[in-house]
Enzyme design. Structure first.
Site, PDB file in Angstrom:
ATOM      1  N   LEU A  55       0.827  -1.202   0.000  1.00 21.10           N
ATOM      2  CA  LEU A  55       0.000   0.000   0.000  1.00 21.10           C
ATOM      3  C   LEU A  55       0.862   1.252   0.000  1.00 21.10           C
ATOM      4  O   LEU A  55       1.594   1.512   0.954  1.00 21.10           O
ATOM      5  CB  LEU A  55      -0.915  -0.009   1.239  1.00 21.10           C
ATOM      6  CG  LEU A  55      -1.643  -1.321   1.526  1.00 21.10           C
ATOM      7  CD1 LEU A  55      -2.460  -1.215   2.797  1.00 21.10           C
ATOM      8  CD2 LEU A  55      -2.512  -1.737   0.357  1.00 21.10           C
TER       9      LEU A  55
ATOM     10  N   ASP B 205       7.116   3.106  -1.624  1.00 13.25           N
ATOM     11  CA  ASP B 205       8.041   4.128  -2.129  1.00 13.25           C
ATOM     12  C   ASP B 205       8.259   3.887  -3.620  1.00 13.25           C
ATOM     13  O   ASP B 205       8.738   2.819  -4.006  1.00 13.25           O
ATOM     14  CB  ASP B 205       9.357   4.035  -1.368  1.00 13.25           C
ATOM     15  CG  ASP B 205      10.336   5.121  -1.732  1.00 13.25           C
ATOM     16  OD1 ASP B 205      10.102   5.842  -2.730  1.00 13.25           O
ATOM     17  OD2 ASP B 205      11.343   5.260  -1.030  1.00 13.25           O
TER      18      ASP B 205
END
Length: 124
Positions: A19, A22
């Protein structure tokens, strides 16, 4: 995540969630992304056949990159049936259950979710 197979037995997980990871915007850092062909082999090892892998991000290029890897991998199949996705509580929860998801909603940004199922090799 490279050593996940040391911590989890084969076929021991039912769901994996990635979720708002990066995106590693620099091209030289794309190899560090959590969704790539090498990592997907590890995820397929620890995920039960029929298990689900959820992704969501607010960066369209990153989403497209994750999708290209997932769609190429023979052990993952995208779930596209909207009725199945609507009835999946996890799919709806990934939208706003994190601080990042709530921030994107507050700023009225775009979210790019997807769900994939681990293919049962015996069913092929």
């Amino acid at each position: 995540m490279k050593s996940a197979h040391y911590f989890f037995d084969q076929f021991s997980l039912e769901k994996l969630f990635f979720l708002f990871g990066d995106p590693h915007f620099k091209k030289s850092n794309h190899r560090r992304r959590v969704i790539n062909q090498t990592q997907l082999a590890i995820y397929a090892y620890i995920l039960k056949p029929g298990g689900k892998l959820y992704i969501i991000t607010d960066v369209e290029d990153y989403f497209n990159d994750m999708m290209s890897h997932l769609l190429k991998h023979p052990l993952f199949q995208q779930i596209t049936d909207q009725n199945v996705l609507k009835s999946d509580i996890c799919y709806s929860l990934i939208q706003n259950s994190t601080a990042e998801g709530q921030k994107v909603s507050r700023l009225q940004g775009n979210k790019y979710p997807a769900c994939f199922q681990r293919v049962d090799v015996g069913a092929i």
